[in-house]
Design a protein around this motif. Structure first.
Motif, mmCIF file in Angstrom:
data_model
loop_
_atom_site.group_PDB
_atom_site.id
_atom_site.type_symbol
_atom_site.label_atom_id
_atom_site.label_comp_id
_atom_site.label_asym_id
_atom_site.label_seq_id
_atom_site.Cartn_x
_atom_site.Cartn_y
_atom_site.Cartn_z
ATOM 1 N N ASN A 1 0.795 -1.226 0.000
ATOM 2 C CA ASN A 1 0.000 0.000 0.000
ATOM 3 C C ASN A 1 0.830 1.280 0.000
ATOM 4 O OD1 ASN A 1 -3.022 -0.835 0.436
ATOM 5 N ND2 ASN A 1 -1.842 -2.159 1.804
ATOM 6 N N ALA A 2 2.144 1.153 -0.007
ATOM 7 C CA ALA A 2 3.005 2.329 0.045
ATOM 8 C C ALA A 2 3.023 3.072 -1.282
ATOM 9 C CB ALA A 2 4.429 1.924 0.432
ATOM 10 N N ARG A 3 3.217 4.375 -1.215
ATOM 11 C CA ARG A 3 3.431 5.174 -2.423
ATOM 12 C C ARG A 3 4.811 4.878 -2.992
ATOM 13 N NH1 ARG A 3 1.599 10.293 -4.406
ATOM 14 N NH2 ARG A 3 2.346 10.338 -6.564
ATOM 15 N N HIS A 4 5.756 4.606 -2.106
ATOM 16 C CA HIS A 4 7.123 4.307 -2.515
ATOM 17 C C HIS A 4 7.809 3.605 -1.346
ATOM 18 C CE1 HIS A 4 10.498 5.193 -5.343
ATOM 19 N NE2 HIS A 4 11.248 5.063 -4.251
ATOM 20 N N VAL A 5 8.739 2.710 -1.651
ATOM 21 C CA VAL A 5 9.534 2.022 -0.628
ATOM 22 C C VAL A 5 11.000 2.383 -0.829
ATOM 23 C CG1 VAL A 5 10.318 -0.226 0.247
ATOM 24 C CG2 VAL A 5 7.919 0.096 -0.421
ATOM 25 N N VAL A 6 11.648 2.775 0.249
ATOM 26 C CA VAL A 6 13.084 3.045 0.238
ATOM 27 C C VAL A 6 13.732 2.010 1.147
ATOM 28 C CG1 VAL A 6 14.913 4.680 0.798
ATOM 29 C CG2 VAL A 6 12.743 5.502 -0.169
ATOM 30 N N THR A 7 14.699 1.268 0.617
ATOM 31 C CA THR A 7 15.203 0.133 1.391
ATOM 32 C C THR A 7 16.625 -0.249 1.023
ATOM 33 O OG1 THR A 7 14.650 -2.115 2.102
ATOM 34 C CG2 THR A 7 14.358 -1.607 -0.252
ATOM 35 N N ASP A 8 17.290 -0.918 1.956
ATOM 36 C CA ASP A 8 18.546 -1.613 1.665
ATOM 37 C C ASP A 8 18.380 -3.101 1.924
ATOM 38 O OD1 ASP A 8 18.456 -1.772 4.417
ATOM 39 O OD2 ASP A 8 20.332 -0.700 4.777
ATOM 40 N N SER A 9 17.133 -3.523 2.034
ATOM 41 C CA SER A 9 16.795 -4.903 2.382
ATOM 42 C C SER A 9 16.417 -5.715 1.145
ATOM 43 C CB SER A 9 15.625 -4.918 3.370
ATOM 44 O OG SER A 9 14.904 -6.134 3.328
ATOM 45 N N PHE A 10 16.959 -6.912 1.054
ATOM 46 C CA PHE A 10 16.665 -7.793 -0.070
ATOM 47 C C PHE A 10 15.172 -8.098 -0.160
ATOM 48 C CE2 PHE A 10 16.001 -12.169 -1.593
ATOM 49 C CZ PHE A 10 16.512 -12.067 -2.875
ATOM 50 N N HIS A 11 14.569 -8.530 0.928
ATOM 51 C CA HIS A 11 13.168 -8.943 0.856
ATOM 52 C C HIS A 11 12.205 -7.771 0.706
ATOM 53 C CE1 HIS A 11 14.503 -13.003 2.271
ATOM 54 N NE2 HIS A 11 13.591 -13.332 1.372
ATOM 55 N N ALA A 12 12.577 -6.598 1.178
ATOM 56 C CA ALA A 12 11.728 -5.437 0.920
ATOM 57 C C ALA A 12 11.712 -5.122 -0.571
ATOM 58 C CB ALA A 12 12.205 -4.236 1.723
ATOM 59 N N ALA A 13 12.849 -5.301 -1.232
ATOM 60 C CA ALA A 13 12.893 -5.111 -2.681
ATOM 61 C C ALA A 13 12.104 -6.202 -3.401
ATOM 62 C CB ALA A 13 14.347 -5.098 -3.164
ATOM 63 N N VAL A 14 12.218 -7.442 -2.938
ATOM 64 C CA VAL A 14 11.469 -8.552 -3.532
ATOM 65 C C VAL A 14 9.973 -8.274 -3.490
ATOM 66 C CG1 VAL A 14 10.741 -10.938 -3.147
ATOM 67 C CG2 VAL A 14 13.164 -10.381 -3.150
ATOM 68 N N PHE A 15 9.476 -7.884 -2.312
ATOM 69 C CA PHE A 15 8.032 -7.682 -2.186
ATOM 70 C C PHE A 15 7.568 -6.410 -2.886
ATOM 71 C CE2 PHE A 15 8.327 -11.167 0.685
ATOM 72 C CZ PHE A 15 7.069 -11.752 0.639
ATOM 73 N N SER A 16 8.438 -5.430 -3.033
ATOM 74 C CA SER A 16 8.084 -4.261 -3.839
ATOM 75 C C SER A 16 7.865 -4.676 -5.286
ATOM 76 C CB SER A 16 9.195 -3.207 -3.750
ATOM 77 O OG SER A 16 9.307 -2.690 -2.438
#
Length: 363
Positions: free
Chosen positions: A258-273
């Protein structure tokens, strides 16, 4: 077998994904955890803390009661058993043993090589399913010797990132298949069914899921996104820091979706984005071992044409850059076929048609 604990969102999500993959193939599954370390394993762990400057402190020690509860809710979906019997008795109780994904083969975290390389099982029972090494080079002669022996105990080898394949080649002379993370084998609609929206704001927000330190440039970039979107900031990490939401794995899914944008250094946060079609920016993690662990994100973005989402790279297209849904879907289809084909080599006579196009349903 995977890394134990209830503090890492990605770890629990990949654990669930591996379970669902094997269930879709017709197996009953259990996640096994060791009851305690052997004296030799305890000494190795102590020595590893010194060699690798590891801290004994666990993120679980500083988790709020609310976050601990959120992880417990999700963990109930994963049948788990603590092994108290001698490991030599296990091969007669199970048909196969699967290790991965996550950084199960990172020597900085291995407590027991016999466990993480399934050395107690018959060679025909051992499956290495997209494990991660999390290091670009193994320099310790001790670790190199133990890992070489463990790796050569598998008939088929797979790994999650390009650097991991290079490490295996260096140690054994063998080629390992670079597979996607098991979470990418699960249909996005299924993940959404597992999601929990209790922490999702009712207005535009940017999700910041950063595990390392942020540079001044990265902080300025984040402020620019918030200003451009007129969005609020939702913070989350694996450390339950002040000002963060108390999200477990299910809430993590919904916050990304539901995010407008995701900022991450995490592998799985990028996967789910990628899975949720949410625009995102990848930061290179600073501090600690972050620079040696970036191969998994480089591999992920290469496989799915998302290199332009890495902040600071020449191809970076800014916060409004997107990943083509059509190209992602096409690449994902091919990677799922490859993943299923690998399992067909590990399990005699298995019909992979139930997973070749992704796994659906919670079960």
């Amino acid at each position: 077998m995977t890394i134990p604990g209830n503090c890492s969102h990605g770890n629990k999500l990949q654990n669930f994904a591996v379970m669902r993959i094997y269930e879709a193939l017709g197996f009953e599954t259990e996640t096994l955890e060791c009851a305690k370390r052997s004296p030799l394993s305890a000494f190795r762990h102590f020595a590893g803390n010194i060699v690798y400057s590891r801290s004994e402190a666990s993120p679980e020690d500083v988790m709020s009661a609310e976050r601990r509860g959120a992880f417990a809710r999700f963990a109930r979906r994963i049948p788990t058993r603590t092994v108290t019997e001698p490991l030599g008795e296990l091969p007669s109780r199970y048909d196969y043993f699967s290790v991965g994904s996550d950084q199960v083969w990172n020597p900085r975290g291995i407590d027991c090589y016999r466990w993480m390389f399934l050395e107690f099982a018959d060679k025909s029972q051992r499956i290495a399913l997209s494990p991660s090494i999390g290091m670009s080079k193994i320099r310790s002669p001790y670790a190199r010797t133990l890992m070489r022996g463990g790796l050569n105990g598998f008939t088929n080898l797979s790994v999650r990132e390009d650097d991991g394949a290079a490490v295996i080649k260096d140690l054994t002379g063998r080629d390992a298949e670079v597979l996607i993370d098991p979470t990418l084998m699960i249909d996005a609609k299924t993940w959404l069914l597992l999601g929990d929206e209790r922490l999702v704001p009712n207005k535009d927000y940017v999700l910041l899921f950063v595990l390392g330190n942020q540079s001044d440039d990265q902080k300025a970039y984040l402020e620019g996104i918030l200003s451009e979107y007129g969005a609020s900031l939702v913070r989350l990490s694996d450390r339950s820091r002040e000002g963060e939401v108390d999200a477990g794995p299910a809430e993590f899914i919904s916050l990304i979706a539901n995010a407008r944008h995701v900022v991450t250094d995490s592998f799985h946060a990028a996967v789910f984005s990628l899975l949720m079609g949410t625009s995102f920016t990848v930061f290179r993690r600073s501090g600690g071992s972050g620079s040696t662990m970036f191969s998994r994100l480089e591999t992920l973005t290469r496989k799915f044409g998302a290199q332009h989402r890495i902040y600071g790279d020449e191809s970076f297209t800014g916060f409004d850059g997107t990943v083509s849904a059509e190209e992602f879907s096409l690449a994902l289809s091919g990677e799922r076929q490859k993943f299923a084909a690998f399992l067909s080599k590990c399990i005699d006579g298995i019909d992979i048609s139930s997973i070749a196009n992704g796994v659906q349903g919670i079960n």
